[in-house]
Design a protein around this motif. Structure first.
Motif: not given
Ligand SMILES: *Cc1c(COP(=O)(O)O)cnc(C)c1O
Length: 292
Positions: A265-266, A262
């Motif tokens: 992923r950015e 999570e």
């Protein structure tokens, strides 16, 4: 801040009250070679992997070599392995006298690509050895289908995959025979070297029992040419303690992997591991890909 690759000291502190009496029990009995704790661990680990048989051996490398020898693989034979694996997978194959044939891996799973597997076959191919790399089970259904078509064995290198699941079945029971390492840094690690072979085949089990102990069933009765490759009783006693914690530790690894995914992923140009329900990884390693 230095983050240790794996913090075994911290893990030891959490299980110390269970580990010390386990070690002391072996010291009191002095049954250092093939003592009752070794047999007990073999049964516990077989039950854990949902297979009929487990044979404790000296290391993961020894587990692969003996599994191949139990299948009667040796000089003149070829064993297909993924190009992307730890060197021990290949060295254990060559130790039997057989040759290594490398196949490329699927970029998503980092495991044997069943589509290119077909091209690696020759009349000398005796076995395929998928590696459940980083703790993620290989695509066993397609690999087994290719193997059945060619009439060759499938050997799991499960050295990084204790407790990993492929469609609700556990690594160790997904093929003809499977090999585990208990190197200290593995998900289930001893306090020294150790390994195990698991199988549902009673004939293979019988061969392994002989191979790991000088070819003998009874003392001084040497039936085949075996070797000295036994799991230490002390290590087995330690492994029995740690096995009770393995599912919890693996669940925490999966939670951490989910969180890393999570958060990472950015970032641009970072490929994070695919988290799959079908191939449930135990994240021995969390590996990302970057262009450089
Ligand atoms: C660790 C490992 C081995 C070898 O195990 P040892 O116990 O170190 O001999 C073999 N294959 C893979 C994929 C491994 O990660």
């Amino acid at each position: 801040m230095t983050v240790p690759f794996v913090d075994l000291k911290r893990q030891f502190r959490t299980i110390e009250p269970e580990i010390r009496p386990a070690i002391e029990g072996v010291l009191e009995s002095c049954a250092f070679i093939m003592g009752p704790e070794m047999r007990a661990f073999e049964q516990e680990f077989a039950r854990y992997c949902d297979v009929r048989h487990c044979v404790g051996v000296a290391s993961g490398t020894a587990a692969i070599e003996l599994a191949l020898r139990a299948l009667d693989i040796g000089p003149g034979d070829e064993v297909i392995i993924p190009a992307n694996t730890y060197v021990a997978s290949a060295l254990a194959v060559t130790a039997t006298g057989a040759s290594v044939v490398l196949v490329d891996v699927d970029p998503v799973s980092a495991n044997i690509d069943a589509d290119v597997l077909e091209r690696a076959f020759t009349p000398r191919t005796k076995a395929i050895m998928p590696v459940h790399l980083y703790g993620r089970p290989a695509d066993m259904e397609s690999i087994l289908a290719v193997a059945r078509r060619h009439g060759c064995f499938v050997v799991e290198d499960a050295a990084q995959a204790h407790g990993a699941r492929y469609r609700d079945r556990l690594a160790g029971g997904l093929a003809d025979i499977a090999c585990f390492s208990f190197y200290p840094g593995k998900n289930l690690g001893a306090y020294g070297d150790g390994g195990a072979v698991t199988t549902n085949d009673p004939a293979l089990y019988d061969r392994l029992i002989l191979l790991r102990d000088f070819g003998q069933r009874r003392k001084y009765e040497h039936l085949i040419k075996g070797t000295n490759s036994r799991l230490d009783t002390l290590q087995a006693a330690i492994l029995s303690v740690k096995l009770r914690h393995l599912d919890r530790w693996n669940a925490r690894r999966r939670e951490a992997a989910q969180l890393y995914n999570e958060l990472l992923r950015e970032l641009p140009d970072v490929a994070v591991p695919d988290i799959s329900k079908e191939c449930e990884s135990v994240f021995h390693l969390y590996v990302i890909e970057v262009p450089d």
